[in-house]
Design a protein around this motif. Structure first.
Motif, mmCIF file in Angstrom:
data_model
loop_
_atom_site.group_PDB
_atom_site.id
_atom_site.type_symbol
_atom_site.label_atom_id
_atom_site.label_comp_id
_atom_site.label_asym_id
_atom_site.label_seq_id
_atom_site.Cartn_x
_atom_site.Cartn_y
_atom_site.Cartn_z
ATOM 1 N N HIS A 1 0.822 -1.222 0.000
ATOM 2 C CA HIS A 1 0.000 0.000 0.000
ATOM 3 C C HIS A 1 0.857 1.273 0.000
ATOM 4 C CE1 HIS A 1 -3.474 2.532 0.702
ATOM 5 N NE2 HIS A 1 -2.882 3.062 1.760
ATOM 6 N N TYR A 2 1.879 1.278 0.845
ATOM 7 C CA TYR A 2 2.683 2.495 0.997
ATOM 8 C C TYR A 2 3.924 2.512 0.095
ATOM 9 C CZ TYR A 2 -0.176 3.307 5.137
ATOM 10 O OH TYR A 2 -1.237 3.514 5.989
ATOM 11 N N LYS A 3 4.467 1.341 -0.216
ATOM 12 C CA LYS A 3 5.656 1.252 -1.070
ATOM 13 C C LYS A 3 5.436 0.179 -2.139
ATOM 14 C CE LYS A 3 8.209 4.168 1.374
ATOM 15 N NZ LYS A 3 8.768 5.436 0.814
ATOM 16 N N PRO A 4 4.463 0.393 -3.025
ATOM 17 C CA PRO A 4 4.109 -0.659 -3.992
ATOM 18 C C PRO A 4 5.251 -1.053 -4.925
ATOM 19 C CG PRO A 4 3.069 1.434 -4.560
ATOM 20 C CD PRO A 4 3.641 1.600 -3.191
ATOM 21 N N LYS A 5 6.205 -0.150 -5.152
ATOM 22 C CA LYS A 5 7.302 -0.479 -6.067
ATOM 23 C C LYS A 5 8.207 -1.580 -5.515
ATOM 24 C CE LYS A 5 10.279 3.278 -4.337
ATOM 25 N NZ LYS A 5 11.038 4.496 -4.729
ATOM 26 N N TYR A 6 8.134 -1.803 -4.206
ATOM 27 C CA TYR A 6 8.958 -2.852 -3.591
ATOM 28 C C TYR A 6 8.256 -4.208 -3.551
ATOM 29 C CZ TYR A 6 11.884 1.021 -1.954
ATOM 30 O OH TYR A 6 12.693 2.123 -1.896
ATOM 31 N N SER A 7 6.976 -4.226 -3.866
ATOM 32 C CA SER A 7 6.196 -5.470 -3.742
ATOM 33 C C SER A 7 6.730 -6.579 -4.635
ATOM 34 C CB SER A 7 4.726 -5.197 -4.067
ATOM 35 O OG SER A 7 4.162 -4.323 -3.112
ATOM 36 N N ALA A 8 6.999 -6.233 -5.893
ATOM 37 C CA ALA A 8 7.484 -7.243 -6.833
ATOM 38 C C ALA A 8 8.842 -7.793 -6.394
ATOM 39 C CB ALA A 8 7.582 -6.649 -8.236
ATOM 40 N N VAL A 9 9.692 -6.902 -5.887
ATOM 41 C CA VAL A 9 11.023 -7.322 -5.422
ATOM 42 C C VAL A 9 10.888 -8.272 -4.237
ATOM 43 C CG1 VAL A 9 13.218 -6.542 -4.471
ATOM 44 C CG2 VAL A 9 12.069 -5.174 -6.219
ATOM 45 N N ILE A 10 9.974 -7.932 -3.329
ATOM 46 C CA ILE A 10 9.757 -8.775 -2.144
ATOM 47 C C ILE A 10 9.257 -10.153 -2.544
ATOM 48 C CG2 ILE A 10 8.259 -9.070 -0.129
ATOM 49 C CD1 ILE A 10 8.485 -6.069 0.317
ATOM 50 N N ARG A 11 8.347 -10.201 -3.507
ATOM 51 C CA ARG A 11 7.803 -11.500 -3.934
ATOM 52 C C ARG A 11 8.869 -12.359 -4.598
ATOM 53 N NH1 ARG A 11 3.162 -8.297 -5.072
ATOM 54 N NH2 ARG A 11 3.800 -7.998 -7.227
ATOM 55 N N LYS A 12 9.685 -11.744 -5.455
ATOM 56 C CA LYS A 12 10.730 -12.512 -6.143
ATOM 57 C C LYS A 12 11.811 -12.978 -5.166
ATOM 58 C CE LYS A 12 10.126 -10.246 -10.639
ATOM 59 N NZ LYS A 12 10.762 -9.364 -11.654
ATOM 60 N N THR A 13 12.243 -12.057 -4.311
ATOM 61 C CA THR A 13 13.260 -12.421 -3.316
ATOM 62 C C THR A 13 12.705 -13.448 -2.340
ATOM 63 O OG1 THR A 13 14.171 -10.181 -3.462
ATOM 64 C CG2 THR A 13 14.837 -11.527 -1.576
ATOM 65 N N GLY A 14 11.473 -13.228 -1.916
ATOM 66 C CA GLY A 14 10.834 -14.155 -0.980
ATOM 67 C C GLY A 14 10.705 -15.547 -1.561
ATOM 68 N N LEU A 15 10.395 -15.627 -2.868
ATOM 69 C CA LEU A 15 10.256 -16.929 -3.516
ATOM 70 C C LEU A 15 11.588 -17.687 -3.500
ATOM 71 C CD1 LEU A 15 8.573 -18.954 -5.121
ATOM 72 C CD2 LEU A 15 9.212 -17.712 -7.212
ATOM 73 N N SER A 16 12.672 -16.975 -3.770
ATOM 74 C CA SER A 16 13.993 -17.611 -3.776
ATOM 75 C C SER A 16 14.357 -18.127 -2.385
ATOM 76 C CB SER A 16 15.063 -16.612 -4.249
ATOM 77 O OG SER A 16 14.772 -16.144 -5.540
ATOM 78 N N ILE A 17 14.141 -17.280 -1.375
ATOM 79 C CA ILE A 17 14.439 -17.689 -0.001
ATOM 80 C C ILE A 17 13.534 -18.837 0.424
ATOM 81 C CG2 ILE A 17 14.494 -16.927 2.410
ATOM 82 C CD1 ILE A 17 15.081 -14.112 1.405
ATOM 83 N N LEU A 18 12.280 -18.765 0.000
ATOM 84 C CA LEU A 18 11.302 -19.801 0.345
ATOM 85 C C LEU A 18 11.733 -21.161 -0.194
ATOM 86 C CD1 LEU A 18 8.484 -20.413 1.544
ATOM 87 C CD2 LEU A 18 7.530 -19.922 -0.706
ATOM 88 N N VAL A 19 12.156 -21.184 -1.441
ATOM 89 C CA VAL A 19 12.577 -22.444 -2.063
ATOM 90 C C VAL A 19 13.804 -23.009 -1.347
ATOM 91 C CG1 VAL A 19 13.540 -23.482 -4.148
ATOM 92 C CG2 VAL A 19 11.613 -21.901 -4.322
#
Length: 345
Positions: free
Chosen positions: A191-209
């Motif tokens: 909501h407040y920093k939408p430009k970081y959302s995509a980065v968080i999802r991609k980075t999170g996916l890598s860490i998650l795996v």
């Protein structure tokens, strides 16, 4: 902890199950005592996977779209009824029909009472469902689970001997709170920093795996002598039938309530898909490992069947859509003051 399973009652009742496979009961249930550092490491990776998953879910949420569904909550309400009505009852019924022992029953019931998981959003997309409803449903079910999951476990555990006081309610509520906080963080970031959302999802996916692979490898090492308990006919039958029943009855319920086909497919996916990461975290961290043993890995068996069945259903729908003849478009022309219907091929 008094809320944890009654060790003397349940352990003495099921230790013969382990011994029947020529495996020492102590070897199978005392990993936390023999390898305390390994057990804590597994717990760490399980919690990390859960937190990253929920931050990623939150980062896909848009407050404006949440408000839209709140104004017309019919779909969300029906989805919640399906999630917390169909799945727990199905889990209980399968555990009774297949005569599961106490340890297997509590693992299955915990999985059945869990809220929807992040995977349901991906599967809803594959089935051409309503993504806004899917994401909102995942979040809402996680919030509602804070009260419903302990309540449902309390109710259904009454039907099994030695499980009346077996549920660690404090641990479950703590785990549920653990998923709401990171989910809220993800929503705030989007909501407040939408430009970081995509980065968080991609980075999170890598860490998650990475964390998932490490956690599974360590669990395999710790419980290598008792993993056969997860591959018995009754456990595999539950892992097969539970998600399939959820998909089917969720769709039927949505159709009965006259929702749109897109919403029906979404509710079907949301009903059958459980939050496997949360289930593993609860079974691994909240329960005493001398009680639950390797059955905390049951959700990993479940996710294989839940994903496979959902993909087959999604592919089936896409094939049907591709082979179905296109609907005729009807247009109207005015001829001599009269309206005539003309069908375009």
């Amino acid at each position: 902890m008094s809320a944890v399973m009654n060790v003397t009652e349940i352990y003495n009742g099921i230790v013969t199950v382990y011994n029947e496979g020529n495996v020492s009961g102590n070897e199978s249930v005392a990993v936390s005592e023999q390898f305390p550092m390994l057990n804590k490491t597994i717990n760490f990776f399980v919690i990390i996977v859960l937190i990253i998953t929920m931050i990623s879910v939150g980062s896909t949420m848009e407050i404006t779209k949440i408000k839209t569904h709140i104004r017309k909550p019919k779909g969300v309400i029906i989805a919640l009824l399906a999630q917390f009505g169909i799945m727990p009852l199905t889990a209980f019924s399968l555990a009774k029909i297949l005569q599961l022992n106490s340890i297997k029953a509590i693992a299955v019931l915990t999985c059945g009472c869990c809220p929807g998981g992040h995977l349901s959003n991906v599967l809803s997309l594959a089935a051409m469902g309503d993504m806004n409803l899917s994401i909102l449903m995942t979040t809402c079910s996680s919030i509602v689970a804070l009260g419903m999951m302990p309540l449902l476990l309390f109710i259904y555990c009454q039907g099994f001997k030695n499980l009346e006081n077996a549920v660690p309610y404090v641990g479950i509520i703590t785990a549920l709170t653990l998923i709401l906080v990171p989910c809220g963080i993800g929503i705030a970031i989007n909501h407040y920093k939408p430009k970081y959302s995509a980065v968080i999802r991609k980075t999170g996916l890598s860490i998650l795996v990475i964390c998932s692979i490490i956690g599974c490898a360590l669990s395999g090492i710790a419980y290598r002598h008792t993993l056969w308990l997860l591959l018995t006919a009754d456990v595999l039958a539950v892992a097969t039938l539970l998600p399939l029943t959820g998909y089917t009855l969720g769709y039927v319920m949505a159709i009965t309530c006259k929702l749109s086909p897109q919403s029906c497919r979404t509710i079907s996916m949301e009903t059958g898909c459980q939050n496997v990461q949360l289930c593993v975290a609860i079974l691994k961290v909240a329960f005493d490992q001398q009680d639950i043993g390797p059955m905390f890995l049951f959700p990993l068996i479940y996710i294989v069947f839940q994903s496979t069945e959902a993909i087959i259903l999604a592919l089936g729908f896409r094939c049907y859509r591709a082979l179905k003849p296109p609907a005729e478009d009807t247009t109207y022309h005015v001829v001599d003051g009269k309206q005539e219907e003309v069908k375009q091929p």
